[in-house]
Scaffold this active site. Structure first.
Site, PDB file in Angstrom:
ATOM      1  CG  ASP A  52      -5.306   0.353 -30.199  1.00  0.00           C
ATOM      2  OD1 ASP A  52      -4.519   1.374 -30.345  1.00  0.00           O
ATOM      3  OD2 ASP A  52      -5.178  -0.552 -29.388  1.00  0.00           O
ATOM      4  CD  GLU A 131      -5.190 -37.137   2.077  1.00  0.00           C
ATOM      5  OE1 GLU A 131      -6.207 -37.479   2.698  1.00  0.00           O
ATOM      6  OE2 GLU A 131      -5.204 -36.546   0.920  1.00  0.00           O
ATOM      7  CE  LYS A 133       0.633 -29.126   2.729  1.00  0.00           C
ATOM      8  NZ  LYS A 133       1.498 -28.669   1.826  1.00  0.00           N
ATOM      9  CG  ASP A 135       6.794 -30.110  -1.954  1.00  0.00           C
ATOM     10  OD1 ASP A 135       5.973 -28.818  -2.308  1.00  0.00           O
ATOM     11  OD2 ASP A 135       8.099 -29.876  -1.563  1.00  0.00           O
ATOM     12  CE1 TYR A 241      -5.689 -31.866  -2.600  1.00  0.00           C
ATOM     13  CE2 TYR A 241      -3.636 -32.978  -3.401  1.00  0.00           C
ATOM     14  CZ  TYR A 241      -4.600 -31.710  -3.085  1.00  0.00           C
ATOM     15  OH  TYR A 241      -3.916 -30.645  -3.372  1.00  0.00           O
ATOM     16  CE  LYS A 329       4.664 -28.364   5.411  1.00  0.00           C
ATOM     17  NZ  LYS A 329       4.292 -26.855   4.916  1.00  0.00           N
ATOM     18  CB  CYS A 434      15.530   5.167   8.374  1.00  0.00           C
ATOM     19  SG  CYS A 434      14.877   4.344   6.623  1.00  0.00           S
ATOM     20  CB  CYS A 437      14.376   8.286   4.801  1.00  0.00           C
ATOM     21  SG  CYS A 437      13.760   8.105   6.434  1.00  0.00           S
ATOM     22  CB  CYS A 452      12.051   4.167   9.230  1.00  0.00           C
ATOM     23  SG  CYS A 452      12.001   5.671   8.383  1.00  0.00           S
ATOM     24  CB  CYS A 458      10.714   6.726   4.889  1.00  0.00           C
ATOM     25  SG  CYS A 458      11.877   5.221   4.400  1.00  0.00           S
TER      26      CYS A 458
HETATM   27  S1  IVH Z   1      -6.264 -31.056   1.052  1.00  0.00           S
HETATM   28  C1  IVH Z   1      -9.339 -27.433   1.711  1.00  0.00           C
HETATM   29  N1  IVH Z   1      -4.789 -32.941   0.801  1.00  0.00           N
HETATM   30  O1  IVH Z   1      -1.242 -28.511   0.388  1.00  0.00           O
HETATM   31  C2  IVH Z   1      -7.875 -28.031   1.783  1.00  0.00           C
HETATM   32  N2  IVH Z   1      -3.949 -30.953   0.108  1.00  0.00           N
HETATM   33  O2  IVH Z   1      -0.767 -26.363   2.150  1.00  0.00           O
HETATM   34  C3  IVH Z   1      -7.711 -28.978   0.465  1.00  0.00           C
HETATM   35  N3  IVH Z   1      -1.732 -30.694  -0.851  1.00  0.00           N
HETATM   36  O3  IVH Z   1      -3.159 -26.173  -1.566  1.00  0.00           O
HETATM   37  C4  IVH Z   1      -6.455 -29.512   0.369  1.00  0.00           C
HETATM   38  N4  IVH Z   1      -1.286 -32.916  -0.536  1.00  0.00           N
HETATM   39  O4  IVH Z   1      -2.048 -28.058  -2.606  1.00  0.00           O
HETATM   40  C5  IVH Z   1      -4.994 -31.614   0.565  1.00  0.00           C
HETATM   41  N5  IVH Z   1      -3.296 -34.735   0.481  1.00  0.00           N
HETATM   42  C6  IVH Z   1      -3.512 -33.450   0.298  1.00  0.00           C
HETATM   43  C7  IVH Z   1      -2.375 -32.604  -0.117  1.00  0.00           C
HETATM   44  C8  IVH Z   1      -2.850 -31.285  -0.159  1.00  0.00           C
HETATM   45  C9  IVH Z   1      -0.751 -31.540  -1.014  1.00  0.00           C
HETATM   46  C10 IVH Z   1      -1.368 -29.351  -0.935  1.00  0.00           C
HETATM   47  C11 IVH Z   1      -2.561 -28.727  -1.895  1.00  0.00           C
HETATM   48  C12 IVH Z   1      -2.973 -27.445  -0.690  1.00  0.00           C
HETATM   49  C13 IVH Z   1      -1.742 -27.301   0.207  1.00  0.00           C
HETATM   50  C14 IVH Z   1      -2.025 -26.758   1.213  1.00  0.00           C
END
Ligand code: IVH
Length: 711
Positions: A52, A131, A133, A135, A241, A329, A434, A437, A452, A458
């Site tokens: 502290d 490109e 995405k 994960d 990216y 996606k 509900c 409650c 509710c 509640c």
């Molecule tokens: S561009 C302004 N490119 O997806 C946006 N994001 O769902 C800049 N991610 O937060 C992101 N691969 O973590 C971009 N080739 C890619 C990506 C990518 C994965 C992720 C990133 C983003 C999330 C959005």
């Protein structure tokens, strides 16, 4: 007496600036170590009194030299962030997420909306990049003069965690760059390959340790290790990216900029290409989908971005996603399992939500044991318009159900196999009381949800409202999470948000009482009260969002705050708009993204006696900060109300509006005495006449562009 307390006791008044600076650095280090010892390792090395006194000294020096206050100062770090051992880093440029497309139609619609926004013809050339995405988890790397100085996770997009030491252990992340701009923030994804993931899980199993559900969790868990040596032992990778702050552009296009990053030594995904329109995008998507099983790392879609950076900047952003990019996606993953039960949860706005309790099943690498069943009609086999879904099959406890999940969203029950149903399985009866409650649960005509009617009596609603109130995007009170809210509510310490701010005074020696409770000590009690005090001063947008009014999300709260500016103006407007007609109501509806439903919900929250009184009790405890627009310094239109009328030839109406708002202007649909500026294109009619009558300044489109040029 220890060295630390010696430091703490000498007089702050004697310090020179240099001494103060050096001491703040030392205190930041000492206190951060003390916090880690205490919160993370559960092994405090300082006594409470020593801790502290160090903290008091830190504050005393900061009060004397406020401009020397450090980003990693202990007075900035209470509760969660420190508990997890990472400092916070505010991103100069927000880290955003992406909008989603799930079908070819969605992709075509994206292309159309971009063209519409830019005013481009359907057949005008428009180049995209496509490109995979990845994960994993996104990371922002800051290089100053070519040296890696900081790495931060995305966090909530505005503030992330400082994981610099850990990022330095990742092989794909260069420590030093040659010929890089003086300031360069590189953004990309940290991920783990399938092979490394399997090896780590095998190793964990052998040691009797916890295994990871999927490579993304393994990557996140590994990057967020307090001990960077643990991260070093976990083989993480990184694809670049995107970028954040830059002192010089990397290129004129997305593809050229990414090529520059590759030249600088970053790993770039080899499946990145440019495409000339939706058909080419989709064909690249199909190609990536085919390659997916053999890539050796997880991807969950394909990201499309407008290639030309000037167009990107014209398109700009919605509240959390760019208009110039979208994630296409891959379809969701599916699995069949048994429905063991249906629980009803009561949410913040009283909505009764049915939750499926499932026999655990792995869906796309994650074990799922709960899934949403949406609402009572969904269980019956009907959609929101009363049309049959699933061929009208209802869902009963004991059924074999199909579960799916897409990305991070809550798993859903998609289908049911009634051929396996036992003949005496009863139909599910949705409660009309509900479960929390006992109040009537009412379904208004046209509403899919049963609610509710208990309001704040509640307990479920009250607790959910409080949880929402303290949550990150709202008041973000460190040390007060869902668990603490439940504890305090159950013990009668808090019943509504205002009570949080009177907690310490109502309990006289609040710290004494709190520290005697299970799970609390003097330090955590002190930290909590400090965190609460810290949030008395609150931005208007956070207050509006924190109230938890139905339909008012974070983005809307921001827009509302920017529109009214002050709490006083907002409260007055809510009173004036009470009848849901007249100028105040029209003005409310003119807010971007505001519909009659949200406006109605907002106005009724203020019109309801009990709710309004509770809001007023809260506001009396607060110092609500005026909403100010970002980056409008030097803007000639900041704070002005502008109206566009007639045809715009150089940009679309949506673009003009978004740009004006970015510059701090308020865009209104109608001319009144409050209008400061009218931008009139060809064909302007009654609005231009009215503006002329009122003596309002008028510009044509070129005049407007000249006014805002270069800002
Ligand atoms: S561009 C302004 N490119 O997806 C946006 N994001 O769902 C800049 N991610 O937060 C992101 N691969 O973590 C971009 N080739 C890619 C990506 C990518 C994965 C992720 C990133 C983003 C999330 C959005």
């Amino acid at each position: 007496m220890t060295l630390e307390t010696n430091i703490a006791n000498s007089d702050v008044g004697d310090l020179t600036r240099e001494q103060a600076d050096a001491e703040l650095a030392r205190l930041a280090e000492l206190l951060s170590k003390a916090n880690t010892d205490y919160h993370t390792h559960d092994a405090p090395k300082l006594s409470d009194a020593e801790y502290d006194s160090l903290k008091r000294r830190n504050s005393a020096i900061e009060n004397r030299f406020p401009d020397l206050k450090r980003e990693d100062s202990a007075s900035e770090q209470v509760g969660a962030a420190v508990a997890s051992g990472f400092g916070k880093i505010r991103h100069d440029v927000r880290m955003l997420s992406l909008g989603n497309a799930f079908s070819e139609e969605d992709v075509a619609e994206f292309d159309t909306s971009v063209r519409k926004y830019l005013g481009l013809a359907a057949d005008a050339p428009l180049t995209y990049t496509a490109e995979p995405k990845i994960d994993g988890l996104s990371l922002s790397l800051r290089y100053e003069k070519g040296i890696l100085v900081q790495a931060a996770t995305r966090g909530d997009g505005t503030v992330g965690e400082n994981v610099t030491a850990n990022a330095r252990t990742v092989g794909d992340i260069p420590h030093k760059l040659t010929d890089a701009p003086d300031l360069l923030e590189v953004r990309g994804e940290v991920y783990m390959s399938h092979a490394d993931f399997d090896a780590i899980n095998t190793r964990q199993e052998e040691r009797g340790g916890k295994t990871f559900a999927n490579p993304r969790n393994a990557a996140a868990g590994s990057l967020r290790q307090l001990d960077a040596e643990v991260t070093r032992a976990r083989p993480l990778r990184f694809f670049a990216y995107a970028w954040g702050s830059l002192s010089a552009p990397l290129g004129k296009t997305q593809s050229a900029s990414i090529a520059t990053l590759a030249d600088l030594g970053f790993s770039i995904n080899p499946l990145t290409v440019t495409c000339e329109g939706p058909a080419e995008l989709v064909s690249h998507y199909d190609k990536i989908a085919e390659l997916r099983p053999d890539l050796g790392y997880d991807i969950d879609g394909v990201v499309y971005k407008i290639d030309d950076l000037e167009l990107q900047s014209r398109l700009g952003f919605r509240s959390t996603t760019p208009r110039w990019a979208i994630a296409h996606k891959f379809p969701a993953e599916l699995a069949w399992t048994r429905l063991d039960g249906i629980d009803i949860q009561v949410g913040r706005t009283g909505a009764l939500s049915p939750v499926a309790r499932l026999s655990p099943v792995t869906v796309g690498g994650v074990v799922v044991s709960n899934a949403t069943l949406h609402n009572e009609d969904y269980i019956k086999g009907l959609d929101s318009k009363g049309q049959e879904i699933r061929g009208g099959k209802d869902i009963r406890v004991g059924d074999l159900v199909q579960v799916y999940r897409a990305g991070d969203v809550i798993p859903k029950v998609a289908d049911v196999d009634i051929s396996k149903r036992s003949p005496d399985a009863p139909e599910f009866v949705f409660p009309n009381k509900c479960p929390e409650c006992g109040s009537d649960a009412i379904r208004e005509p046209g509403d899919a949800v049963r609610r509710c009617s208990g309001g704040i009596i509640c307990p479920a609603q009250a607790v959910e409202k409080l949880k929402h109130f303290v949550s990150r995007a709202a008041f973000d009170i460190d040390g007060m999470g869902a668990k603490q809210v439940e504890q305090f509510y159950t013990d009668g310490w808090i019943a509504e948000p205002a009570d949080i701010f009177t907690l310490q005074t109502r309990y006289g020696n609040g710290i004494q009482q709190l520290k005697n409770r299970e799970g609390w000590g003097e330090k955590s009690a002190n930290a909590l009260f400090a965190a609460i005090e810290d949030k008395r001063k609150i931005p208007l947008a956070r207050l509006i969002f924190g109230l938890g009014i139905r339909h008012v999300g974070e983005a809307s709260a921001n827009m509302i705050a920017l529109h009214y500016g002050t709490w006083k103006a907002l409260a007055q407007a809510m009173e004036d708009a009470r009848s849901q007609e007249g100028p105040a109501w029209d003005d409310l509806l003119a807010i971007d993204g505001m519909g009659a439903v949200m406006a109605g919900s907002l106005v009724s929250a203020f019109a309801q006696k009990a709710e309004c009184a509770s809001i007023m009790r809260l506001v009396a405890e607060l110092d609500v900060q005026e909403a100010v627009r970002a980056d409008t310094s030097g803007s000639p239109v900041a704070g002005k109300t502008v109206v566009f009328t007639g045809t715009l030839e150089k940009m679309t109406r949506a673009e003009a509006k978004a740009r004006a708002e970015r510059l701090g202007a308020k865009v209104s649909g109608s001319v009144s005495a409050k209008t400061n500026l009218l931008i009139a294109g060809p064909g302007a009619g009654s609005k231009a006449k009215k503006a002329a009558d009122l003596g309002i300044e008028m510009l044509d489109e070129d005049g407007w562009l000249a006014l805002i040029e270069g800002i």
